[in-house]
Design an enzyme around this catalytic site. Structure first.
Site, PDB file in Angstrom:
ATOM      1  N   LYS A   9       0.826  -1.213   0.000  1.00 25.60           N
ATOM      2  CA  LYS A   9       0.000   0.000   0.000  1.00 25.60           C
ATOM      3  C   LYS A   9       0.860   1.264   0.000  1.00 25.60           C
ATOM      4  O   LYS A   9       0.588   2.205  -0.751  1.00 25.60           O
ATOM      5  CB  LYS A   9      -0.922  -0.022   1.213  1.00 25.60           C
ATOM      6  CG  LYS A   9      -1.934   1.095   1.267  1.00 25.60           C
ATOM      7  CD  LYS A   9      -3.022   0.822   2.298  1.00 25.60           C
ATOM      8  CE  LYS A   9      -2.492   0.834   3.715  1.00 25.60           C
ATOM      9  NZ  LYS A   9      -2.038  -0.463   4.234  1.00 25.60           N
ATOM     10  N   GLU A  34      -3.541   7.770   2.931  1.00 20.02           N
ATOM     11  CA  GLU A  34      -3.233   6.344   3.070  1.00 20.02           C
ATOM     12  C   GLU A  34      -3.756   5.820   4.396  1.00 20.02           C
ATOM     13  O   GLU A  34      -3.486   6.371   5.457  1.00 20.02           O
ATOM     14  CB  GLU A  34      -1.722   6.098   2.994  1.00 20.02           C
ATOM     15  CG  GLU A  34      -1.386   4.620   3.068  1.00 20.02           C
ATOM     16  CD  GLU A  34       0.108   4.351   3.156  1.00 20.02           C
ATOM     17  OE1 GLU A  34       0.471   3.238   3.595  1.00 20.02           O
ATOM     18  OE2 GLU A  34       0.899   5.243   2.810  1.00 20.02           O
ATOM     19  N   LYS A  83      -0.932  10.234   6.128  1.00 17.63           N
ATOM     20  CA  LYS A  83      -1.120   8.932   6.760  1.00 17.63           C
ATOM     21  C   LYS A  83      -2.180   9.086   7.837  1.00 17.63           C
ATOM     22  O   LYS A  83      -2.010   9.854   8.783  1.00 17.63           O
ATOM     23  CB  LYS A  83       0.195   8.446   7.361  1.00 17.63           C
ATOM     24  CG  LYS A  83       0.109   7.065   7.999  1.00 17.63           C
ATOM     25  CD  LYS A  83      -0.089   5.969   6.964  1.00 17.63           C
ATOM     26  CE  LYS A  83      -0.092   4.584   7.626  1.00 17.63           C
ATOM     27  NZ  LYS A  83      -0.246   3.503   6.629  1.00 17.63           N
TER      28      LYS A  83
END
Length: 238
Positions: A15, A109, A37
């Site tokens: 990922k 993400e 993130k």
């Protein structure tokens, strides 16, 4: 597509490297990029996290985290054990929206899969994507078992009325087995969305300059690349 949420069908499937490739391709296309993130787990305060790794590989991206927790666990569990406030979906959405005011593309993400819990109330990356009204890119593994986890993720996205942009294979082996070769055709069918790329195994170990030069070749035009899904299928399935 100012904000793109990137999730996986599980952990350790590529990922972060996929996020870096999407960032590198967008940068090569002339767009400004930020990576966020949502919840970084398993790193100490002085260690580099996934957003830092994306910046190392991709180049001039703005890297940010909503929160980080020291133990490599689901964010909600890691926050509770560390005695720290959890990440909540609105925290992720607010941080991404703020980055979007200064960048043409923001990549959010996730941690693990789509429904990994952020907090005790069951907040997830899917909830953040809904708040942002952002499309979702799913990173899947190549081999046996990936059809089930990919279809489950796609079904959950549809149930939540979230847009599944497509699927990227996070690590394509040098010598793919029969299941992997068949999955090139089967993944878009079970996902109900196109296959938008395939990263070669070990891509994250490339020197940053080599990674940036190669990244557009791993992704389709929808992700600012030149990768051709049909040509890949014909070549790898034979």
């Amino acid at each position: 597509m100012p904000i793109l949420v990137i999730t996986g069908t599980g952990t350790e499937i590529g990922k972060t490297v996929t996020t870096a490739a999407v960032a590198a391709a967008a940068l090569a296309a002339g767009r400004s990029v930020a990576v966020l993130k949502a919840a970084q787990t398993g790193v100490r305060p002085d260690e580099r996290g996934d957003a830092d790794e994306v910046a190392r590989l991709a180049g001039a991206v703005a890297a940010a985290e909503v929160a980080r927790f020291p133990e490599p666990l689901a964010p909600g569990t890691a926050a509770r054990r560390a005695g720290l406030p959890p990440v909540r979906p609105h925290d992720v959405a607010e941080a991404a929206a703020k980055l979007a005011t200064d960048h043409e593309l923001v990549l959010v993400e996730g941690a693990g899969g789509l429904l990994v819990r952020f907090d005790a109330t069951g907040g997830t990356l899917a909830d953040a994507a809904r708040l942002l009204n952002a499309p979702v890119l799913v990173v899947a593994s190549a081999g046996l078992g990936t059809l089930n986890t990919t279809e489950l993720t796609a079904r959950e996205l549809r149930a939540r009325e979230l847009q599944l942009l497509g699927v990227v294979i996070g690590s394509w082996p040098d010598s793919p087995d029969l299941a992997s070769r068949c999955n090139v055709a089967d993944l878009p069918e079970v996902a109900g969305a196109p296959l938008l790329g395939a990263l070669p195994a070990g891509a994250g170990a490339l020197a940053p300059a080599d990674f940036r030069a190669a990244a557009p070749n791993w992704l389709s035009a929808r992700l600012d690349g030149t990768w051709d899904a049909e040509a890949f299928r014909v070549r790898e399935a034979s």
